[in-house]
Design a protein around this motif. Sequence first.
Motif, PDB file in Angstrom:
ATOM      1  N   TYR A 196       0.792  -1.319   0.049  1.00  0.00           N
ATOM      2  CA  TYR A 196      -0.069  -0.063   0.111  1.00  0.00           C
ATOM      3  C   TYR A 196       0.812   1.284   0.127  1.00  0.00           C
ATOM      4  O   TYR A 196       0.615   2.263  -0.481  1.00  0.00           O
ATOM      5  N   LEU A 197       1.889   1.204   0.703  1.00  0.00           N
ATOM      6  CA  LEU A 197       2.990   2.334   0.685  1.00  0.00           C
ATOM      7  C   LEU A 197       3.498   2.589  -0.554  1.00  0.00           C
ATOM      8  O   LEU A 197       3.732   3.720  -1.016  1.00  0.00           O
ATOM      9  N   MET A 198       3.794   1.825  -1.274  1.00  0.00           N
ATOM     10  CA  MET A 198       4.278   1.827  -2.515  1.00  0.00           C
ATOM     11  C   MET A 198       3.399   2.181  -3.562  1.00  0.00           C
ATOM     12  O   MET A 198       3.759   2.754  -4.734  1.00  0.00           O
ATOM     13  N   LEU A 199       2.131   1.944  -3.421  1.00  0.00           N
ATOM     14  CA  LEU A 199       0.668   2.345  -4.398  1.00  0.00           C
ATOM     15  C   LEU A 199       0.526   3.662  -3.635  1.00  0.00           C
ATOM     16  O   LEU A 199      -0.055   4.453  -4.856  1.00  0.00           O
ATOM     17  N   LEU A 200       0.855   4.157  -2.762  1.00  0.00           N
ATOM     18  CA  LEU A 200       0.249   5.378  -2.271  1.00  0.00           C
ATOM     19  C   LEU A 200       0.848   6.819  -3.297  1.00  0.00           C
ATOM     20  O   LEU A 200      -0.097   7.338  -3.722  1.00  0.00           O
ATOM     21  N   PRO A 201       2.133   6.905  -3.458  1.00  0.00           N
ATOM     22  CA  PRO A 201       2.328   7.965  -4.652  1.00  0.00           C
ATOM     23  C   PRO A 201       1.438   7.878  -5.938  1.00  0.00           C
ATOM     24  O   PRO A 201       0.976   9.017  -6.379  1.00  0.00           O
ATOM     25  N   SER A 202       1.443   6.678  -6.335  1.00  0.00           N
ATOM     26  CA  SER A 202       0.577   6.613  -7.583  1.00  0.00           C
ATOM     27  C   SER A 202      -0.884   6.947  -7.320  1.00  0.00           C
ATOM     28  O   SER A 202      -1.723   7.845  -8.266  1.00  0.00           O
ATOM     29  N   PHE A 203      -1.430   6.673  -6.245  1.00  0.00           N
ATOM     30  CA  PHE A 203      -2.837   7.024  -5.975  1.00  0.00           C
ATOM     31  C   PHE A 203      -2.872   8.621  -5.639  1.00  0.00           C
ATOM     32  O   PHE A 203      -4.019   8.935  -6.236  1.00  0.00           O
ATOM     33  N   LEU A 204      -2.060   8.902  -4.991  1.00  0.00           N
ATOM     34  CA  LEU A 204      -2.142  10.531  -4.930  1.00  0.00           C
ATOM     35  C   LEU A 204      -1.982  11.129  -6.106  1.00  0.00           C
ATOM     36  O   LEU A 204      -2.686  12.293  -6.101  1.00  0.00           O
ATOM     37  N   GLY A 205      -1.073  10.760  -6.862  1.00  0.00           N
ATOM     38  CA  GLY A 205      -0.971  11.429  -8.113  1.00  0.00           C
ATOM     39  C   GLY A 205      -2.431  11.384  -9.150  1.00  0.00           C
ATOM     40  O   GLY A 205      -2.748  12.244  -9.535  1.00  0.00           O
ATOM     41  N   VAL A 206      -2.912  10.200  -8.931  1.00  0.00           N
ATOM     42  CA  VAL A 206      -4.295  10.171  -9.553  1.00  0.00           C
ATOM     43  C   VAL A 206      -5.387  10.927  -8.997  1.00  0.00           C
ATOM     44  O   VAL A 206      -6.157  11.572  -9.707  1.00  0.00           O
ATOM     45  N   VAL A 207      -5.478  11.135  -7.564  1.00  0.00           N
ATOM     46  CA  VAL A 207      -6.289  11.819  -6.995  1.00  0.00           C
ATOM     47  C   VAL A 207      -6.063  13.380  -7.419  1.00  0.00           C
ATOM     48  O   VAL A 207      -7.088  13.990  -7.641  1.00  0.00           O
ATOM     49  N   ILE A 208      -4.839  13.823  -7.140  1.00  0.00           N
ATOM     50  CA  ILE A 208      -4.598  15.317  -7.257  1.00  0.00           C
ATOM     51  C   ILE A 208      -4.554  15.727  -8.811  1.00  0.00           C
ATOM     52  O   ILE A 208      -5.210  16.948  -8.861  1.00  0.00           O
ATOM     53  N   PHE A 209      -4.050  15.068  -9.588  1.00  0.00           N
ATOM     54  CA  PHE A 209      -3.996  15.356 -11.092  1.00  0.00           C
ATOM     55  C   PHE A 209      -4.974  14.932 -11.977  1.00  0.00           C
ATOM     56  O   PHE A 209      -5.067  15.436 -13.143  1.00  0.00           O
ATOM     57  N   LEU A 210      -6.000  14.031 -11.429  1.00  0.00           N
ATOM     58  CA  LEU A 210      -7.113  13.683 -12.236  1.00  0.00           C
ATOM     59  C   LEU A 210      -8.336  13.764 -11.692  1.00  0.00           C
ATOM     60  O   LEU A 210      -9.264  14.449 -12.255  1.00  0.00           O
ATOM     61  N   ILE A 211      -8.570  13.277 -10.588  1.00  0.00           N
ATOM     62  CA  ILE A 211      -9.910  13.105 -10.026  1.00  0.00           C
ATOM     63  C   ILE A 211     -10.428  14.647  -9.409  1.00  0.00           C
ATOM     64  O   ILE A 211     -11.569  15.012  -9.963  1.00  0.00           O
TER      65      ILE A 211
END
Length: 303
Positions: free
Chosen positions: A22-37
């Motif tokens: 989950y920690l490794m996926l967190l940067p990608s998830f934050l990127g999707v939330v901040i720059f897409l959603i």
Amino acid sequence: MNHQVRMRKKNKFGRSESRTAYLMLLPSFLGVVIFLILPLLFVLYLSFTQWNFAKGFQGIEFNGIENYVRMLTDDRVKTSLANNLIYLLNVPITIVLAIFLGAALNKYVFFKKGVRVLYYLPFISSMVAVSMVFRNLFSEYGPVNEFLMNVLHISDPPKWFLSSAWVMPTIILIQVWHDLGNSTMILIAGMQGISKDLYEAAEVDGASGWQRLTKITIPLLTPYIFFLAIIGIMNSFKVYDVIKVLTNGGPGQSSNVLVYAVYHYGFKMYDMGYASAISVLVFAIILIVTAVQFAGQKKWVNY
């Protein structure tokens, strides 16, 4: 007792692995939330407002569905949508040409790898650079018109980007030229995955080259063709750079498309709320078209 200890250690190790994942996926998830959603949600909110962004966030005024009602009577939006539908012709033209070109390159052409690289080069070129080259080629006194006048003796060649009748066909031609290499390479990859036994059996049964193409190659390339169709349609509704470089939506509004209308209202008229509503319209069209295509692909596969 030992079994319980082992189970606790295993569960602890599993939880530790999960936390690491989950920690490794967190940067990608934050990127999707901040720059897409978040931007999507903000644009959706703005589509129900009137906002001149020069006034800052305090200038946002909620106006309900007024922007969407306005689109129903806006001639620029209607013309842009019609031009986008015309521009969609580049998708079937590219796919049909790519099928024949791919079949030829896959079977008949010598130095296949070198030729494939040459065909792929336009796709990796910047569309802005490609547009600049074609603007010079198709200018009123450019090489194309010089050839038409001096070689083919056409006294009044088309004005291309200056003619409302020729501007969209010319832009479609540029897009086909740009995308053809990529579509061809994808279809060649699909063709190479088709068993040669099928062609040999069809040839023994007396099938012609056209029958082998239409009865074997094209049906087995259906997933690739659907992929190219989806990507092509999405890109066609998002087209902006070639329009901006070549025509600025002109002459008149004859090459206006929806994304250019977004630019016009958002950054020329400073009506960001209305521009956001048009953006939502583009998003909805792409979403609907993609859903219909996926449903069509599923029916085709089941059939």
